[in-house]
Design a protein around this motif. Structure first.
Motif, PDB file in Angstrom:
ATOM      1  N   GLN A   5       0.860  -1.176   0.000  1.00  0.00           N
ATOM      2  CA  GLN A   5       0.000   0.000   0.000  1.00  0.00           C
ATOM      3  C   GLN A   5       0.894   1.221   0.000  1.00  0.00           C
ATOM      4  N   ILE A   7       1.366   5.603  -1.293  1.00  0.00           N
ATOM      5  CA  ILE A   7       0.726   6.870  -1.632  1.00  0.00           C
ATOM      6  C   ILE A   7       1.224   7.241  -3.019  1.00  0.00           C
ATOM      7  N   LYS A   9       1.297  10.205  -5.661  1.00  0.00           N
ATOM      8  CA  LYS A   9       1.083  11.638  -5.859  1.00  0.00           C
ATOM      9  C   LYS A   9       1.164  11.940  -7.347  1.00  0.00           C
ATOM     10  N   GLU A  16      -3.492  13.112  -4.678  1.00  0.00           N
ATOM     11  CA  GLU A  16      -2.773  11.942  -4.179  1.00  0.00           C
ATOM     12  C   GLU A  16      -3.780  10.867  -3.814  1.00  0.00           C
ATOM     13  N   TYR A  17      -3.334   9.624  -3.927  1.00  0.00           N
ATOM     14  CA  TYR A  17      -4.200   8.473  -3.724  1.00  0.00           C
ATOM     15  C   TYR A  17      -3.458   7.426  -2.912  1.00  0.00           C
ATOM     16  N   GLU A  18      -4.183   6.733  -2.044  1.00  0.00           N
ATOM     17  CA  GLU A  18      -3.639   5.555  -1.379  1.00  0.00           C
ATOM     18  C   GLU A  18      -4.049   4.364  -2.221  1.00  0.00           C
ATOM     19  N   GLY A  77       3.362   2.369   2.772  1.00  0.00           N
ATOM     20  CA  GLY A  77       3.456   3.756   3.203  1.00  0.00           C
ATOM     21  C   GLY A  77       4.409   4.612   2.398  1.00  0.00           C
ATOM     22  N   THR A  79       5.966   6.676  -0.812  1.00  0.00           N
ATOM     23  CA  THR A  79       5.317   7.577  -1.751  1.00  0.00           C
ATOM     24  C   THR A  79       5.976   7.490  -3.117  1.00  0.00           C
TER      25      THR A  79
END
Length: 83
Positions: A5, A7, A9, A16-18, A77, A79
């Motif tokens: 999972q 992030i 951007k 931004e999306y998870e 977590g 990015t």
């Protein structure tokens, strides 16, 4: 297939999306998957140019299309930037 999972951007549209990403594919495959997904969920607000790249925050590097996503040690977590 394992997933992480992260992030995601997208500076071009200031969003931004998870998201969950598969780690057992090439960066090229992931980039294409993410581009198509962002185009779809933004209803055309994001339009692919064909020159998009993925960058990993913290390492300040552009991910190489030929490598596997797992080669970069991406963790939950982290990015990624779609630029």
């Amino acid at each position: 297939m394992k997933e992480k999972q992260i992030i995601l951007k997208v500076p071009a549209i200031d969003r931004e999306y998870e998201v969950f990403i598969p780690v057992g594919i090439t960066v090229n495959g992931l980039r294409r998957l993410l581009v198509e997904s962002v185009e779809e969920i933004t209803n055309g607000q994001f339009i692919a140019s064909g020159t998009e790249a993925l960058c990993l925050k913290g390492q300040n590097i552009q991910l190489s299309d030929e490598k596997e996503v797992s080669d970069y040690g991406i963790q939950n977590g982290d990015t990624l930037f779609l630029i």
